[in-house]
Structure formats: structure tokens, C-alpha cells
Design a protein around this motif. Structure first.
Motif, PDB file in Angstrom:
ATOM      1  N   ALA A  72       0.854  -1.183   0.000  1.00 58.97           N
ATOM      2  CA  ALA A  72       0.000   0.000   0.000  1.00 58.97           C
ATOM      3  C   ALA A  72       0.894   1.238   0.000  1.00 58.97           C
ATOM      4  CB  ALA A  72      -0.906   0.006   1.225  1.00 58.97           C
ATOM      5  N   VAL A  73       0.429   2.280  -0.679  1.00 55.68           N
ATOM      6  CA  VAL A  73       1.177   3.535  -0.734  1.00 55.68           C
ATOM      7  C   VAL A  73       0.179   4.684  -0.786  1.00 55.68           C
ATOM      8  CG1 VAL A  73       1.330   3.492  -3.259  1.00 55.68           C
ATOM      9  CG2 VAL A  73       3.017   4.801  -1.945  1.00 55.68           C
ATOM     10  N   GLU A  74       0.572   5.811  -0.228  1.00 52.25           N
ATOM     11  CA  GLU A  74      -0.251   7.022  -0.287  1.00 52.25           C
ATOM     12  C   GLU A  74       0.404   7.979  -1.279  1.00 52.25           C
ATOM     13  OE1 GLU A  74      -3.634   9.272   1.061  1.00 52.25           O
ATOM     14  OE2 GLU A  74      -3.021   7.209   1.505  1.00 52.25           O
ATOM     15  N   LEU A  75      -0.251   8.176  -2.434  1.00 53.41           N
ATOM     16  CA  LEU A  75       0.300   9.072  -3.448  1.00 53.41           C
ATOM     17  C   LEU A  75       0.121  10.515  -2.983  1.00 53.41           C
ATOM     18  CD1 LEU A  75      -0.978   7.346  -6.717  1.00 53.41           C
ATOM     19  CD2 LEU A  75       1.205   7.022  -5.534  1.00 53.41           C
ATOM     20  N   ASP A  76       1.224  11.213  -2.858  1.00 49.83           N
ATOM     21  CA  ASP A  76       1.209  12.540  -2.259  1.00 49.83           C
ATOM     22  C   ASP A  76       0.706  13.596  -3.260  1.00 49.83           C
ATOM     23  OD1 ASP A  76       2.710  15.249  -1.490  1.00 49.83           O
ATOM     24  OD2 ASP A  76       2.543  13.997   0.305  1.00 49.83           O
ATOM     25  N   PRO A  77      -0.144  14.532  -2.811  1.00 51.11           N
ATOM     26  CA  PRO A  77      -0.669  15.560  -3.726  1.00 51.11           C
ATOM     27  C   PRO A  77       0.390  16.519  -4.235  1.00 51.11           C
ATOM     28  CG  PRO A  77      -1.336  16.009  -1.453  1.00 51.11           C
ATOM     29  CD  PRO A  77      -0.750  14.624  -1.468  1.00 51.11           C
ATOM     30  N   GLY A  78       1.551  16.537  -3.597  1.00 51.67           N
ATOM     31  CA  GLY A  78       2.621  17.414  -4.050  1.00 51.67           C
ATOM     32  C   GLY A  78       3.225  17.010  -5.371  1.00 51.67           C
ATOM     33  N   TRP A  79       2.806  15.874  -5.927  1.00 48.73           N
ATOM     34  CA  TRP A  79       3.353  15.401  -7.199  1.00 48.73           C
ATOM     35  C   TRP A  79       2.366  15.549  -8.356  1.00 48.73           C
ATOM     36  CZ3 TRP A  79       8.410  13.956  -7.772  1.00 48.73           C
ATOM     37  CH2 TRP A  79       9.144  13.833  -6.581  1.00 48.73           C
ATOM     38  N   VAL A  80       1.323  16.297  -8.149  1.00 49.30           N
ATOM     39  CA  VAL A  80       0.326  16.516  -9.213  1.00 49.30           C
ATOM     40  C   VAL A  80       0.882  17.469 -10.264  1.00 49.30           C
ATOM     41  CG1 VAL A  80      -1.912  17.605  -9.714  1.00 49.30           C
ATOM     42  CG2 VAL A  80      -1.691  15.997  -7.810  1.00 49.30           C
ATOM     43  N   ARG A 100       2.641  27.265 -10.803  1.00 55.16           N
ATOM     44  CA  ARG A 100       2.947  26.457  -9.628  1.00 55.16           C
ATOM     45  C   ARG A 100       1.682  25.889  -8.986  1.00 55.16           C
ATOM     46  NH1 ARG A 100       4.868  29.696  -5.990  1.00 55.16           N
ATOM     47  NH2 ARG A 100       4.987  31.652  -7.148  1.00 55.16           N
ATOM     48  N   ARG A 101       0.573  26.585  -9.163  1.00 51.28           N
ATOM     49  CA  ARG A 101      -0.685  26.094  -8.601  1.00 51.28           C
ATOM     50  C   ARG A 101      -1.161  24.840  -9.322  1.00 51.28           C
ATOM     51  NH1 ARG A 101      -5.912  26.250  -9.667  1.00 51.28           N
ATOM     52  NH2 ARG A 101      -5.640  27.543 -11.524  1.00 51.28           N
ATOM     53  N   VAL A 102      -1.060  24.822 -10.654  1.00 51.56           N
ATOM     54  CA  VAL A 102      -1.541  23.662 -11.407  1.00 51.56           C
ATOM     55  C   VAL A 102      -0.477  22.573 -11.499  1.00 51.56           C
ATOM     56  CG1 VAL A 102      -3.140  25.055 -12.759  1.00 51.56           C
ATOM     57  CG2 VAL A 102      -0.846  24.621 -13.659  1.00 51.56           C
ATOM     58  N   ALA A 103       0.745  22.893 -11.121  1.00 50.39           N
ATOM     59  CA  ALA A 103       1.835  21.906 -11.175  1.00 50.39           C
ATOM     60  C   ALA A 103       2.648  21.958  -9.884  1.00 50.39           C
ATOM     61  CB  ALA A 103       2.732  22.158 -12.387  1.00 50.39           C
ATOM     62  N   PRO A 104       2.051  21.558  -8.752  1.00 50.51           N
ATOM     63  CA  PRO A 104       2.796  21.579  -7.487  1.00 50.51           C
ATOM     64  C   PRO A 104       4.030  20.686  -7.509  1.00 50.51           C
ATOM     65  CG  PRO A 104       0.698  20.419  -7.241  1.00 50.51           C
ATOM     66  CD  PRO A 104       0.664  21.112  -8.567  1.00 50.51           C
ATOM     67  N   VAL A 105       4.114  19.789  -8.492  1.00 50.99           N
ATOM     68  CA  VAL A 105       5.304  18.948  -8.611  1.00 50.99           C
ATOM     69  C   VAL A 105       6.569  19.799  -8.715  1.00 50.99           C
ATOM     70  CG1 VAL A 105       5.163  18.778 -11.130  1.00 50.99           C
ATOM     71  CG2 VAL A 105       6.279  16.964  -9.838  1.00 50.99           C
TER      72      VAL A 105
END
Length: 268
Positions: free
Chosen positions: A20-28, A142-147
Motif C-alpha cells: 500500500a502507498v499514499e500518493l502525495d498531492p505534491g506530485w500533481v 505552480r498552482r496547477v503543477a505543485p510537482v
């Protein structure tokens, strides 16, 4: 203290060959989670499946649907393990829907010759202080690409015209690269680096999210600590798709990873 990368790729074993893994929203980025990050998560699971051969050598990934932040499951199957390499298949899924399927060959790069002989020439980048920091990107980007917040990227000024509305049309983007927390990239992390820069179509005047269809990465050596040099090029946009060829060079001037991906033309 664990690095951000280690934290965001951390796995919890739930069964034999399943994590199991939690995909972090910082990589969107754009309409989904960054494909390089997904490949790094899967690559981490594969390394755990064959601990005696912890490094990716050749990895091919097919992206089946857009992943979203939140819970996911990674399953692995060792197809062959013997001699110096192992072959493993893997899948990352969410709610029973496959997001990415991977076939990979792993080995131990530390047990292989550490010399890299190549006729390829490293990217010629200006000094760091003369390059353009990715942190200067507009707030909307940066808002649409927090990655972008995950990396410290310093772009070659000759390849950044697209950010000012004046793309060069050459289909080339290159930059100095390191993780924002200074964590040195390991061989599994190179799978992510090959998909870290903005889509090279930006330099063709075609901005926007470019969904990856297929990505193949060859890892050639354990990178020497320090800044990486990353170069992306494309030569052909056809049928609504484009190829993106990437080279990653380490601080010792060695070509440590190469990749090619086929992606959909940006949707704007």
C-alpha cells in the motif's frame, strides 16, 4: 531524517508481493499525478521484491489511466531471478483500476564496472548562478503543477523562452537539477528524474499537460552526489503524439540514465 522522496514513496507491505502507498498531492501536474513519481513508487516496490538486485537497469512502463493523490496499491511478480539480473512485472492500481503497468530488469550497479564510456556529449549549461530558477515560475503555473515544488531546477536561459511567450521552436529544454531538500538521487530516483522537467513541447509553443503513454528508462550507473544535468529533446510531433528523449548526467560528468517516452500532445 527521511528525505521527502523517501517519505512520498514509502510502502507498507499488505501481502506477499503487494504494498500500500499514499500518493502525495505534491506530485500533481495538470490532470494527474506525475508519471515519473509513479514510476519511482513502482520502482521502489520492485527493489523490495528483489533486494539482492536493488537497482533498475531497464524499465518500461505503460500508463493506462490518470492517477490521483491518495491510496494506491502496488503488486509485483518476480518472473525470473538468477545470475546478475532479475526480471519483475508490477502494477500500480487505485480502487481496482490499473494506473501503470511495468516490466523491469534489475541488478546491482555497484557490482558492475563503474566506468561509463560514451560518444555522447554532456549538456553544455551555463553556471548555476546564470541559469533561471524554476521557483520563479508564475504562481498560476505552480498552482496547477505543485510537482515543481519538489525540485530545485535551474534552466538554461537559451531554453526558457517559452516561459516568456517566445519558445525557440527547437524542441529542447535542459536544466541543472536536484531535489528541493538537497537529497541526492539514487538509481531508483533516476526513474523519476527522466520525467521531471516540463514537457519538451513547451519549447515548440505547445504548453499544457502532456499525458504519457509509454516510458522506457535505462539506468547506466549510480549517480555521483551533487547536481544533475538533465536534457530533454523532441524531433517529431505526429498523430497527436510526440517523443521525448532524456539524458541525465551526474556531477562527475557521466551519462547515468537515458529515456524515451511517447506522450500525447498537450491539451492546453
Amino acid at each position: 531524517m527521511a528525505s521527502e522522496w523517501d517519505t512520498h514513496t514509502a510502502l507498507t507491505a499488505t501481502a506477499d508481493g503487494t504494498h500500500a502507498v499514499e500518493l502525495d498531492p505534491g506530485w500533481v501536474v495538470g490532470g494527474g499525478v506525475n508519471g515519473g513519481y509513479l514510476l519511482g513508487v513502482v520502482g521502489t516496490a520492485i527493489a523490495e521484491a528483489v533486494p539482492a538486485r536493488p537497482h533498475p537497469l531497464a524499465v518500461s512502463a505503460y500508463y493506462l489511466s490518470a492517477a490521483r493523490p491518495g491510496p494506491a496499491q502496488v503488486s509485483t511478480e518476480v518472473l525470473r531471478e538468477g545470475g546478475s539480473v532479475a526480471t519483475v512485472s508490477a502494477e500500480l492500481a487505485q480502487d481496482g483500476v490499473a494506473r501503470i503497468r511495468v516490466l523491469a530488469t534489475y541488478g546491482d550497479l555497484r557490482a558492475m564496472p563503474d566506468d561509463v564510456a560514451t560518444t555522447a556529449e554532456p549538456p553544455q549549461l551555463p553556471p548555476l548562478e546564470d541559469c533561471v530558477a524554476g521557483s520563479l515560475a508564475p504562481e498560476e503555473t505552480r498552482r496547477v503543477a505543485p510537482v515543481m515544488e519538489r525540485f530545485d531546477m535551474r534552466f538554461d536561459p537559451a531554453c526558457i523562452g517559452w516561459a516568456m511567450g517566445a519558445p525557440s521552436g527547437r524542441g529542447h529544454i535542459q536544466a541543472w537539477f536536484r531535489m528541493v531538500d538537497g537529497h541526492d538521487v539514487d538509481p531508483v530516483g533516476l526513474l523519476m528524474v527522466c520525467d521531471a522537467l516540463p514537457p519538451v513541447t513547451f519549447d515548440l509553443g505547445r504548453p499544457g499537460w502532456a499525458p504519457t503513454l509509454e516510458l522506457t528508462v535505462h539506468v547506466r550507473a549510480v549517480p555521483t552526489p551533487g547536481w544533475l544535468r538533465v536534457s530533454h529533446r523532441t524531433r517529431n510531433v505526429a498523430g497527436g503524439m510526440f517523443e521525448e528523449d532524456c539524458e541525465v548526467w551526474d556531477s562527475a560528468g557521466r551519462l547515468v540514465a537515458q529515456s524515451r517516452q511517447l506522450a500525447m500532445q498537450p491539451r492546453g
